[in-house]
Scaffold this active site. Structure first.
Site, PDB file in Angstrom:
ATOM      1  N   ASP A 109       6.912  -1.560   8.887  1.00  0.00           N
ATOM      2  CA  ASP A 109       7.809  -2.048   7.828  1.00  0.00           C
ATOM      3  C   ASP A 109       7.692  -1.228   6.547  1.00  0.00           C
ATOM      4  OD1 ASP A 109       8.576  -4.343   9.478  1.00  0.00           O
ATOM      5  OD2 ASP A 109       6.609  -5.149   8.987  1.00  0.00           O
ATOM      6  N   GLY A 119      13.162   4.062   8.297  1.00  0.00           N
ATOM      7  CA  GLY A 119      14.570   4.293   8.599  1.00  0.00           C
ATOM      8  C   GLY A 119      15.332   4.928   7.459  1.00  0.00           C
ATOM      9  N   HIS A 162      14.552  -1.322  11.625  1.00  0.00           N
ATOM     10  CA  HIS A 162      14.957  -0.554  10.444  1.00  0.00           C
ATOM     11  C   HIS A 162      16.265  -1.150   9.934  1.00  0.00           C
ATOM     12  CE1 HIS A 162      12.060   2.458  11.454  1.00  0.00           C
ATOM     13  NE2 HIS A 162      12.772   3.055  12.389  1.00  0.00           N
ATOM     14  N   GLY A 204      12.219 -11.865  11.535  1.00  0.00           N
ATOM     15  CA  GLY A 204      12.515 -12.745  10.409  1.00  0.00           C
ATOM     16  C   GLY A 204      11.271 -13.404   9.841  1.00  0.00           C
TER      17      GLY A 204
END
EC number: 6.3.4.4
Length: 430
Positions: free
Chosen positions: A12, A16, A40, A304
């Protein structure tokens, strides 16, 4: 030659976005490992594109994209992700290629992933997996019982019968371990018979694909998934993913020699986050952690789930640098620290009062370490509108310089916001 983008922490980090920036000037973008457990988000104009399994280079209309041999592929998710991109206006079907040697993820892999996690939860030893079936698929790959893409799409007259035999063998072995599944495995098999024709146009010999690109001097970018601290060998085992997420996974996942690697870009979040279980020495279970989580909108793209947050850990990053050999760094989300009066950085570990010389492999030790922090002054200035590195507040530059000096690696890019153009480039000497 190949340039490589790798995550340097627990994922995380914002890989990207750097891939998207670099894709403007490349010919090929390749994924080398992992599956749709990665995530991403790329923002182009007002449109957000979510990538999980497919290469981020699809946003560039001139870029060919390869899902390599080291990736594990859930075919329904492959097509769902492709369709979602097409619905948002990306015309990319003819620029996407899939290695014939990649292994397939089936629904029963995902079921067993969740069942095993539930078992571990009973003993409070859950890994915190995404439940996408990645681990069970790599397990069948390692045990030499997995099913690869070429088994599905082969046009040999005997291929489909062989595929069914392999499929039933895998299903039955999982039933013996976990009992009956809560879905119709024969219905899944029937779906895959249809996928044979749908998937075939995408499938290539990835070794030939990559080496043809290399011979033709194509500009190639390799997009790593997950991050070094989730590596099956070098991460905080067993709280890791099931693939090689470092530079080694690039070579084995694409079948390219080390001499073809040029730049290795390490992506570093300006603080530290982690999803799922496992040790996290600089985690802040206090107002600082809550502020980082809220300001940084720290929720996983794939699951999520709320991300755990803490201060930047340079011990982790030094370890990551030793293994991956970063040539330069991209520090992301520096703007999240804008409101902090003081910022702490982890610079060492102590165990029983003694400084540790390296990152410990023993999680019992790691869980007991005392982090040594260096307190740096914040800049308390909104940097999201800044357009050049020189415009950054002096304290922000000092923060970046401290990272550079500790790691011995130059910072080349700095992320100052979520937008595609919120990235400052800092000149570095080669």
């Amino acid at each position: 030659m190949c340039d490589v983008v790798l995550g340097s922490q627990w994922g995380d980090e914002g890989k990207g976005k750097l891939v998207d920036l670099l894709c403007d000037d490349i010919d090929v973008c390749a994924r080398c490992q992992g599956g749709n457990n990665a995530g991403h988000t790329i923002v182009v104009g007002d449109v957000k594109y979510d990538f999980h399994m497919l290469p981020s280079g699809l946003v560039n209309p001139n870029c060919l994209n390869l899902v390599g041999s080291g990736v594990v592929v859930h075919v329904p998710s492959f097509f769902q992700e492709l369709e979602n991109l097409e619905k948002k206006g990306l015309n990319c079907r003819d620029r996407l290629f899939l290695s014939s040697r990649a292994h397939l993820v089936f629904d029963f892999h995902q079921r067993t992933d969740k069942l095993k996690e539930a078992e571990l939860s009973e003993n409070k030893k859950a890994i915190g997996t995404t439940g996408k079936g990645i681990g069970p698929t790599y397990s069948t790959k390692a045990s030499r019982s997995g099913i690869r893409v070429h088994h599905l799409v082969s046009e040999d007259p005997e291929a489909w019968e062989e595929f069914k035999t392999r499929y039933h063998r895998l299903v039955n072995s999982r039933k013996q371990r976990y009992g009956e599944f809560d879905y119709d495995v024969e219905e899944e098999l029937a779906r895959y018979e249809k996928y044979r024709e749908l998937l075939r146009p995408f499938v290539v010999d990835s070794i030939e694909f990559m080496h043809t690109a290399l011979v033709q001097n194509k500009r190639i970018l390799v997009e790593g998934a997950n991050a070094l601290m989730l590596d099956i060998d070098f991460g905080t085992y067993p709280y890791v993913t099931s693939s090689s997420t470092g530079i080694g996974g690039v070579l084995t996942g694409l079948g390219i020699p080390p001499k073809t690697i040029n730049n290795i870009y390490g992506v570093v979040k300006a603080y530290t986050t982690r999803v799922g279980e496992g040790p996290f020495p600089t985690e802040q279970l206090n107002e600082f952690g809550e502020a980082l989580q809220t300001i940084g909108a720290e929720y996983g793209v794939t699951t999520g789930r709320k991300r755990r947050c803490g201060w930047l850990d340079l011990v982790v990053l030094k370890y990551s640098t030793l293994i991956n050999g970063y040539t330069s760094l991209n520090i992301t989300k520096l703007d999240v620290l804008d409101s902090f009066k003081e910022i702490q950085v982890g610079v060492g570990y102590k165990l029983n009062g003694k400084s540790l010389a390296s990152f410990p492999e023993d999680l019992i030790k790691l869980g007991k370490v005392e982090v040594e922090y260096k307190t740096l002054p914040g800049w308390e200035t909104d940097i999201t509108k800044i357009k050049t590195y020189d415009e950054l507040p002096e304290n922000a530059k000092s923060y970046l310089k401290f990272i550079e000096d500790y790691l011995g690696v130059p910072v080349q890019w700095v992320g100052t916001g979520p937008a595609r153009d919120s990235m400052l480039e800092k000149p570095i000497s080669k």
